[in-house]
Scaffold this motif. Structure first.
Motif, PDB file in Angstrom:
ATOM      1  N   VAL A  36     -16.108   2.116   1.053  1.00 41.05           N
ATOM      2  CA  VAL A  36     -15.566   2.046  -0.302  1.00 41.05           C
ATOM      3  C   VAL A  36     -16.638   2.394  -1.326  1.00 41.05           C
ATOM      4  CG1 VAL A  36     -14.479   0.530  -2.019  1.00 41.05           C
ATOM      5  CG2 VAL A  36     -13.912   0.267   0.411  1.00 41.05           C
ATOM      6  N   TYR A  67      -6.787   4.993  -6.009  1.00 43.15           N
ATOM      7  CA  TYR A  67      -7.965   5.414  -5.265  1.00 43.15           C
ATOM      8  C   TYR A  67      -7.824   6.858  -4.835  1.00 43.15           C
ATOM      9  CZ  TYR A  67      -5.255   4.847  -0.921  1.00 43.15           C
ATOM     10  OH  TYR A  67      -4.309   4.959   0.080  1.00 43.15           O
ATOM     11  N   SER A 118     -13.068   9.170   5.470  1.00 44.92           N
ATOM     12  CA  SER A 118     -12.915   7.722   5.626  1.00 44.92           C
ATOM     13  C   SER A 118     -13.579   6.965   4.472  1.00 44.92           C
ATOM     14  CB  SER A 118     -13.499   7.267   6.968  1.00 44.92           C
ATOM     15  OG  SER A 118     -14.888   7.536   6.995  1.00 44.92           O
ATOM     16  N   THR A 119     -13.650   7.632   3.305  1.00 44.50           N
ATOM     17  CA  THR A 119     -14.224   6.986   2.121  1.00 44.50           C
ATOM     18  C   THR A 119     -13.157   6.828   1.046  1.00 44.50           C
ATOM     19  OG1 THR A 119     -16.402   7.927   2.545  1.00 44.50           O
ATOM     20  CG2 THR A 119     -15.986   7.125   0.317  1.00 44.50           C
ATOM     21  N   MET A 120     -12.906   5.583   0.653  1.00 46.91           N
ATOM     22  CA  MET A 120     -11.963   5.273  -0.413  1.00 46.91           C
ATOM     23  C   MET A 120     -12.751   5.042  -1.693  1.00 46.91           C
ATOM     24  SD  MET A 120      -9.127   2.188  -0.735  1.00 46.91           S
ATOM     25  CE  MET A 120     -10.258   0.811  -0.920  1.00 46.91           C
ATOM     26  N   HIS A 148       0.877  -1.175   0.000  1.00 45.88           N
ATOM     27  CA  HIS A 148       0.000   0.000   0.000  1.00 45.88           C
ATOM     28  C   HIS A 148       0.909   1.218   0.000  1.00 45.88           C
ATOM     29  CE1 HIS A 148      -3.134   2.609   2.324  1.00 45.88           C
ATOM     30  NE2 HIS A 148      -3.142   2.873   1.030  1.00 45.88           N
ATOM     31  N   ALA A 182      -8.733  -1.451   3.642  1.00 42.80           N
ATOM     32  CA  ALA A 182      -9.823  -0.505   3.907  1.00 42.80           C
ATOM     33  C   ALA A 182     -10.584  -0.923   5.161  1.00 42.80           C
ATOM     34  CB  ALA A 182     -10.768  -0.438   2.711  1.00 42.80           C
ATOM     35  N   ARG A 183     -10.872  -2.196   5.289  1.00 44.90           N
ATOM     36  CA  ARG A 183     -11.590  -2.699   6.471  1.00 44.90           C
ATOM     37  C   ARG A 183     -10.776  -2.437   7.742  1.00 44.90           C
ATOM     38  NH1 ARG A 183     -13.452  -7.979   5.133  1.00 44.90           N
ATOM     39  NH2 ARG A 183     -15.474  -7.056   4.677  1.00 44.90           N
ATOM     40  N   ARG A 240      -8.689  -0.147   8.303  1.00 40.75           N
ATOM     41  CA  ARG A 240      -8.626   1.283   8.598  1.00 40.75           C
ATOM     42  C   ARG A 240     -10.001   1.899   8.881  1.00 40.75           C
ATOM     43  NH1 ARG A 240      -3.778   4.140   6.628  1.00 40.75           N
ATOM     44  NH2 ARG A 240      -2.231   2.569   6.116  1.00 40.75           N
ATOM     45  N   LEU A 289      -8.967   9.233  -1.477  1.00 42.18           N
ATOM     46  CA  LEU A 289      -9.458   9.141  -0.109  1.00 42.18           C
ATOM     47  C   LEU A 289     -10.031  10.486   0.308  1.00 42.18           C
ATOM     48  CD1 LEU A 289      -9.676   7.201   2.309  1.00 42.18           C
ATOM     49  CD2 LEU A 289      -7.505   8.159   3.110  1.00 42.18           C
ATOM     50  N   LEU A 302     -18.392  -3.139   3.260  1.00 41.23           N
ATOM     51  CA  LEU A 302     -17.536  -1.959   3.036  1.00 41.23           C
ATOM     52  C   LEU A 302     -18.169  -0.925   2.119  1.00 41.23           C
ATOM     53  CD1 LEU A 302     -14.097  -3.721   2.530  1.00 41.23           C
ATOM     54  CD2 LEU A 302     -14.912  -2.526   4.571  1.00 41.23           C
ATOM     55  N   TRP A 304     -12.475   2.228   6.667  1.00 40.58           N
ATOM     56  CA  TRP A 304     -12.926   2.999   5.518  1.00 40.58           C
ATOM     57  C   TRP A 304     -14.145   2.348   4.870  1.00 40.58           C
ATOM     58  CZ3 TRP A 304      -7.580   3.337   2.630  1.00 40.58           C
ATOM     59  CH2 TRP A 304      -6.728   4.199   3.328  1.00 40.58           C
TER      60      TRP A 304
END
Length: 96
Positions: A69, A27, A32-34, A7, A62-63, A65, A29, A89, A67
């Motif tokens: 998706v 992606y 908290s939305t990727m 990452h 993502a999970r 953190r 960011l 997610l 976030w």
């Protein structure tokens, strides 16, 4: 053939290095939305499941953190359709 996944948060991308070539998920960011904007695998590496493994790696991150998706990339959207274990997610949207 070995694959190393990483990452790169400063570049907002996930990378799978296979045989000296990079496959990527880009992606954006926001909070908290990727939002997954692009998934790319070099032509000669396609059909080996790399995109799926890289997408699972990105979604697991993502999970971890916390976030949500949004899959704007068509590959990512299809991945969610085939893998219901990740639907928690997905960012819930409401319509007026």
């Amino acid at each position: 053939m070995s694959m190393k996944m990483s990452h790169e948060p400063e570049a907002q991308r996930f990378v799978a290095e296979t045989g000296g070539q990079e496959s990527v998920i880009d992606y954006q960011l926001s909070g908290s939305t990727m939002t997954i904007t692009h998934t790319g695998v070099p032509t000669d590496l396609r059909g080996r499941g790399i995109a799926g493994k890289l997408t699972a790696f990105a979604l697991d991150e993502a999970r971890a953190r916390g976030w949500s998706v949004v899959p704007t990339c068509s590959y990512a959207a299809h991945f969610f359709a085939r893998h219901p274990e990740y639907t928690d997610l997905l960012l819930e949207t409401t319509s007026d």
